[in-house]
Design an enzyme around this catalytic site. Structure first.
Site, mmCIF file in Angstrom:
data_model
loop_
_atom_site.group_PDB
_atom_site.id
_atom_site.type_symbol
_atom_site.label_atom_id
_atom_site.label_comp_id
_atom_site.label_asym_id
_atom_site.label_seq_id
_atom_site.Cartn_x
_atom_site.Cartn_y
_atom_site.Cartn_z
ATOM 1 C CB SER A 173 -8.111 3.627 2.927
ATOM 2 O OG SER A 173 -7.212 3.029 3.841
ATOM 3 C CB SER A 225 -8.242 0.890 5.875
ATOM 4 O OG SER A 225 -8.946 2.107 5.840
ATOM 5 C CE LYS A 274 -3.910 1.934 2.649
ATOM 6 N NZ LYS A 274 -4.735 1.780 3.871
#
Lengths: 504, 96
Positions: free
Chosen positions: A150, A174, A75
């Site tokens: 997210s 997330s 990420k």
């Protein structure tokens, strides 16, 4: 086995191929590259890729290490030395990480190869990845829908076979929510189980890094590599790390599972509820005892979260001021003008909203009413969990009350978006661990959309929720389903896949 | 709890060093007003005698050895700066 078949494999299967020398780490990188180049124009999971560096690392990879030669997607809020770390924000335009996060060092020590950075909601603030300032990520199961967020890029990449496994971060769901919406496995470890050093901080008392994978076994493999104490993160726990692989068994005799009655709310989509009901029956048939439990403070979790998370964010994001890194407004007339315009132009609307809310709840005259009170209610939420974990080994709920939603469907109303996190947020407030695993499909507009089952475990009890998740997974076929995504003919790319409007 | 009418988005944005356009301020005022109305529910919770939880897990007094180690060179620390010279960050004049 041809290069085209490799991307669909999971990490455990790749390991055996690598160790039998049936495939080389370089071939893995090259197969992944082919898949990403074919699919990612449609999915949009990646913000940056560095196959040249990855191929060089693959040349001297030691496949006998725990993750030897396995490429892992990261990420883009976790620092990987020499790579961009945009946090999907304009304000980090041009930034290159001067160091590796502790999790990246640990992955490298285990033999893994970071090769690409995945999209996210700007600074991990969001539940759909629509808040990325840089690109849209689409759900591989239906490209007109969001991947969740997210960590939407990480979840979409793993679901679309554009990554064998990925790291995400979870502040209020997330990792787990996008894993649920994309039909993959996502684990949020106990607060402090994994070092946060090198993770760009959103809410420091809630953030945790964890794996996104195709199977529970793969999540255990990555956890074995990344968990543990770190002198660079004073909140990283020194408790010994068990072998998470050793806990994976196939029966659940003697396991007690709690169903929180407060989680059976009206807002749950009927297809999600049916899938969860069926999963509960399945867990019961594997030997688990199912007990109804109560978490009375549940209805306050979202409110507590949006005070504490924004308060911490307002402090953490003060560092983005146009001086040390990233974007800087042109020709400032004084230092306040530099800050004000850099942050006006560099941050997107959701980040601005949260910084303003967080600044307000911490400001003189409001601190006691909002922030201090929220921290006290947080303690009540923590006590709720401590109480039920005396009666049960883990809790069951949907991960998300709904399957993947359409672009724009919730973006116009921040409060509605926040309420999507209702089942995941409490785990971060209480510091406990949680995992989402595939447990069925909803049918919407002719598309099959994955549904996620969430298991919440007590502090440092990752081994237990991995065991339960593994037993369930091995008794079902949900994790074997792949999204119907096809390599699109070149002419359709860019035409039918225009980025949706970014919400204000 | 404090009434939501107290939120002045323009004032708080200045505290947070974020310039806002008039339109943005208007939209945020409404959206954050909704969020503050929603969190009003915390006012109903009885928190008498409850100690605030700053962190979920009780971890106190964490020390590490106070020893020198290799870290960034000044050059590397400055490598991302939008403006720098002679090993220093450049900012607009702060003191007259």
């Amino acid at each position: 086995m041809t290069g085209n078949d490799l991307p669909a494999l999971n990490i455990a299967d790749l390991q055996s191929l690598l160790r039998r020398r049936e495939v080389s780490p370089r071939e893995l990188i090259s197969a992944l590259r082919g898949r990403i180049e074919a699919i990612d124009p449609d999915v949009g999971a990646y913000l940056s890729l560095d196959f040249d560096t990855a191929s060089k690392e693959a040349e001297h990879a030691n496949v006998d290490l725990p993750l030897g030669g396995i490429p892992i997607a990261i990420k883009d809020i976790i620092n990987v030395s020499g790579q961009p770390c945009t946090c999907a924000s304009t304000i980090l335009n041009g930034y290159r990480a001067p160091y590796d996060a502790t999790v990246i060092q640990k992955l490298r020590t285990a033999g893994a190869i970071p090769f690409g950075k995945t999209n996210l909601d700007e600074f991990a603030m969001g539940s759909s990845t629509e808040n990325s300032a840089l690109k849209s990520t689409r759900n591989p199961w239906d490209l007109s829908r969001v991947p969740g967020g997210s960590s939407g890029g990480s979840a979409a990449a793993v679901a679309a076979d554009e990554a064998f496994g990925a790291l995400g971060s979870d502040t209020g769901g997330s990792i787990r929510q996008p894993a649920a919406l994309c039909g993959v496995v996502g684990l949020k470890p106990t607060y402090g189980r994994v070092s946060r050093f090198g993770l760009v901080a959103f809410a420091s008392s809630l953030d945790q890094i964890g794996p996104v994978t195709k199977t529970v076994r793969d999540a255990a493999l990555i956890m074995n590599a990344i968990a543990g104490h770190d002198p660079q993160d004073s909140t990283a726990l020194s408790a010994p790390v068990p072998d998470y692989m050793a806990s994976l068994r196939n029966d659940l005799r003697g396991v007690r599972l709690g169903l929180p009655k407060e989680y059976m709310i009206d807002g749950i989509d009927p297809q999600v509820r049916a899938a969860i009901d069926a999963a509960v029956k399945q867990l019961n048939s594997l030997g688990a005892e199912i007990i109804e439990v109560s978490l009375p403070s549940t209805e306050y979790a979202v409110a507590v979260y949006y005070i504490i998370a924004t308060a911490e964010a307002s402090a953490n994001l003060a560092r983005f001021d146009g001086v040390r890194y990233g974007y800087r407004a042109e020709n400032p007339k004084d230092v306040l003008d530099l800050y004000g315009r850099t942050r006006e132009q560099g941050f997107g609307p959701e980040v601005k909203r949260r910084i303003i809310l967080g600044t307000y709840v911490l400001s003189s005259g409001y601190y006691d009413a909002y922030y201090l009170r929220a921290q006290k209610v947080r303690e009540l939420i923590r006590r709720d969990f401590a109480g039920v974990f005396e009666k049960v080994d883990a809790l069951i709920s949907p991960t998300s009350p709904v399957a993947a939603f359409k672009f724009g469907e919730r973006a116009a109303d921040p409060l509605q978006m926040y309420l999507a996190d209702i089942f995941t947020i409490a785990a971060n407030l209480a510091g406990i661990c949680g995992i989402s695993i595939p447990c069925g499909f909803a049918e919407l507009d002719g598309h099959r959309l994955p549904i996620g089952l969430q298991l919440l475990g007590k502090t440092l009890d990752e081994a237990r929720i991995l065991q339960i998740a593994h037993a369930y997974e091995q008794s079902t076929d949900w994790h074997k389903a792949r999204p119907p995504i096809r390599v699109a003919p070149a002419k359709s790319i860019g035409k039918s896949r225009q980025p949706p409007e970014r919400p204000v | 709890m404090a009434g939501t009418s107290n939120l002045d988005v323009g004032y708080v944005a200045r505290l947070a060093r974020i310039n806002l356009t008039e339109d943005e301020a208007k939209i945020f005022q409404k959206q954050l007003g909704d969020v503050l109305n929603y969190v009003e529910k915390l006012g109903r919770v009885d928190v008498a005698g409850i100690e605030a939880a700053a962190h979920a897990l009780p971890v106190f007094n964490v020390f590490r050895e106070d020893a020198p180690r290799d870290w960034f060179t000044a050059e590397l620390a400055l490598s991302n700066a939008p403006r720098q010279t002679n090993g220093l960050f450049i900012v607009p004049k702060v003191v007259e």
